[in-house]
Enzyme design. Sequence first.
Site, PDB file in Angstrom:
ATOM      1  N   ASP A   1      -5.821  22.155  -6.849  1.00 40.91           N
ATOM      2  CA  ASP A   1      -6.517  21.925  -5.596  1.00 40.91           C
ATOM      3  C   ASP A   1      -7.552  23.006  -5.300  1.00 40.91           C
ATOM      4  OD1 ASP A   1      -7.258  20.929  -3.050  1.00 40.91           O
ATOM      5  OD2 ASP A   1      -5.398  19.802  -3.101  1.00 40.91           O
TER       6      ASP A   1
ATOM      7  N   GLY B   1      -4.588  10.635  -1.271  1.00 35.24           N
ATOM      8  CA  GLY B   1      -5.425   9.869  -0.355  1.00 35.24           C
ATOM      9  C   GLY B   1      -6.752   9.477  -0.976  1.00 35.24           C
ATOM     10  N   ARG B   2      -7.106  10.187  -2.029  1.00 33.98           N
ATOM     11  CA  ARG B   2      -8.381   9.858  -2.677  1.00 33.98           C
ATOM     12  C   ARG B   2      -8.319  10.116  -4.176  1.00 33.98           C
ATOM     13  NH1 ARG B   2     -12.539  14.728  -1.468  1.00 33.98           N
ATOM     14  NH2 ARG B   2     -11.056  16.415  -1.279  1.00 33.98           N
TER      15      ARG B   2
ATOM     16  N   LYS C   1     -10.391  11.659  -9.052  1.00 31.41           N
ATOM     17  CA  LYS C   1     -10.386  12.182  -7.682  1.00 31.41           C
ATOM     18  C   LYS C   1     -11.666  11.742  -6.984  1.00 31.41           C
ATOM     19  CE  LYS C   1      -9.893  16.665  -5.336  1.00 31.41           C
ATOM     20  NZ  LYS C   1      -9.527  18.073  -5.541  1.00 31.41           N
TER      21      LYS C   1
ATOM     22  N   GLY D   1       0.201  12.205   0.412  1.00 28.24           N
ATOM     23  CA  GLY D   1       0.083  11.364  -0.778  1.00 28.24           C
ATOM     24  C   GLY D   1      -1.341  11.450  -1.275  1.00 28.24           C
TER      25      GLY D   1
ATOM     26  N   ASP E   1       1.975  21.143  -0.659  1.00 28.82           N
ATOM     27  CA  ASP E   1       1.497  20.016  -1.480  1.00 28.82           C
ATOM     28  C   ASP E   1       0.470  20.476  -2.504  1.00 28.82           C
ATOM     29  OD1 ASP E   1       0.202  20.347   1.154  1.00 28.82           O
ATOM     30  OD2 ASP E   1      -1.298  18.981   0.337  1.00 28.82           O
TER      31      ASP E   1
ATOM     32  N   GLY F   1     -11.332   8.018   1.075  1.00 28.60           N
ATOM     33  CA  GLY F   1     -10.914   8.029  -0.328  1.00 28.60           C
ATOM     34  C   GLY F   1     -11.978   8.535  -1.287  1.00 28.60           C
TER      35      GLY F   1
END
Length: 498
Positions: free
Chosen positions: A273, A103-104, A124, A101, A263, A137
């Site tokens: 990413d 996370g940050r 982000k 998920g 992901d 985070g």
Amino acid sequence: MHKLNADDQKGDIMDKIGWNFSDSFTVLPEYLFSYTEPTAVDNPSWAVINESLVNELNLNINHLRSDHGLAILAGNKIPERTSPIAQAYAGHQFGYFTKLGDGRAILLGEHLTDKGDQIDIQLKGAGKTPYSRGGDGRAALGPMLREYLISEAMHGLRIPTTRSLAVVTTGEQIIREEALPGAILTRVASSHLRVGTFQYVKQFGSIDELRQLADYTIERHFPHIKDVSNCYLAFFKEIVERQAKLIAKWDLVGFVHGVMNTDNMAISGETIDYGPCAFIDKYEPTAVFSSIDEHGRYAYNQQKPVAIWNLARLAEALLPILAEKKEDAVHGAEALLGYFSEMYQKEWLARMKAKLGFFEETEVELQFIEDLLNLMEKYQADYTDTFRALTLDDYGRQEWFKTDEFNEWFQKWQAKLSAQSQSVERIRELMMSYNPAIIPRNFRVEQVLDKAVEEGDYQPFNQFVAVLQNPYAYTDEQVTYAELPPETDQPYQTFCGT
Ligand code: AMP
Ligand code: MG
């Protein structure tokens, strides 16, 4: 967390910046997201802001640049009429299935542009979420600037990608192996739906919910297939096609993503990413840069098979809705996974031909191209500079152009080129539009990041980003950026999750 106070709302500041948020994702099953607000930071300050993207999104640069705009992008104020969320997803990380998920990362909202595009605006590094799993985070300035630079370079290279609207520093230190300055990147994406989002619903939801997620995604990314019969198989085909084209484009500029977990594969077909990614200098098919990729799972020459592997995981998740009978679903999915290679090859060959100056109608044997690549591997040729040299007829930078083997290939190439009816000028034009004069070379990226992070001098960073906006321009100011990296015995290493 401060909501806007009454003063801020005077004259409707929100509309002055131009946010036009929707929250379509929240129609999905509630276990797919959590309402989560960013955690306010001490002392936000601008690092970079992407003016051309601000304009593309119909946002007002002056208002966004205000303290109010800064407070929003730092997570210190939440725009009115939006409810930020963190999204849940799963993913195979280096082959192992994990519940994940954001996370940050926190989605501020889906901004609707004048053109009718629905664009995720995500912060982000905005603080902990229910999916942080022990992480803080937060994000460090260096990696966020790196993502900004490389994603904008990818956009300049005409490769589908998430974009970067801004980086702000938080005024806080974050603790990694050492204390680092914290920062928040505003990531802009056509959505954050991932292969892992489907895996999550397959694992934790019902078949109806899987269908609901697929319908939502089709509406958002593939509305043209809404009414076709068996639209879910058509949906999978669209995804396969976009991924095949994407990976071919990566490979043709020497981009190594570095962490192709499921992901990190976007359903939209955008590159997403930017952790441990890097561009190859020397042509080395097995190139790996990521410090944690010990076995070369995500090496340069593995990107195609890994993409197919990831899509097979997606197919597994989608199986219950692909056809009524399981064997039909499996059969349909397998055929489409086979189609990936065909699509990849078609895209790769068409673009590689153009890189070598061959027009569509010209037949070029694969062997002829492979001969060049084999020589490039043998002589450790610089990938980008080789195609730049062929384009400009300028062989000054690399010794291997003096070899007999190159000369032999070169003579054949010239003969094939002159058998085409197009003029030398048109051939060069074609090559210039497929061979970038510059890429974000690793050593340059490090140089400009060092200046920005260590010395607070953003001029080299901004200048580099500016020339990377149009890498096919072949302008004078790009010449220095086309220089080869200094020789070194140190392999370039990248790090993720930082
Ligand atoms: P990535 O390697 O960036 O794809 O991250 C993998 C997962 O780790 C994602 O779910 C991220 O949200 C999460 N993650 C990465 N860094 C942090 C952090 N500093 N705090 C919390 N979660 C993180
Ligand atoms: Mg990720």
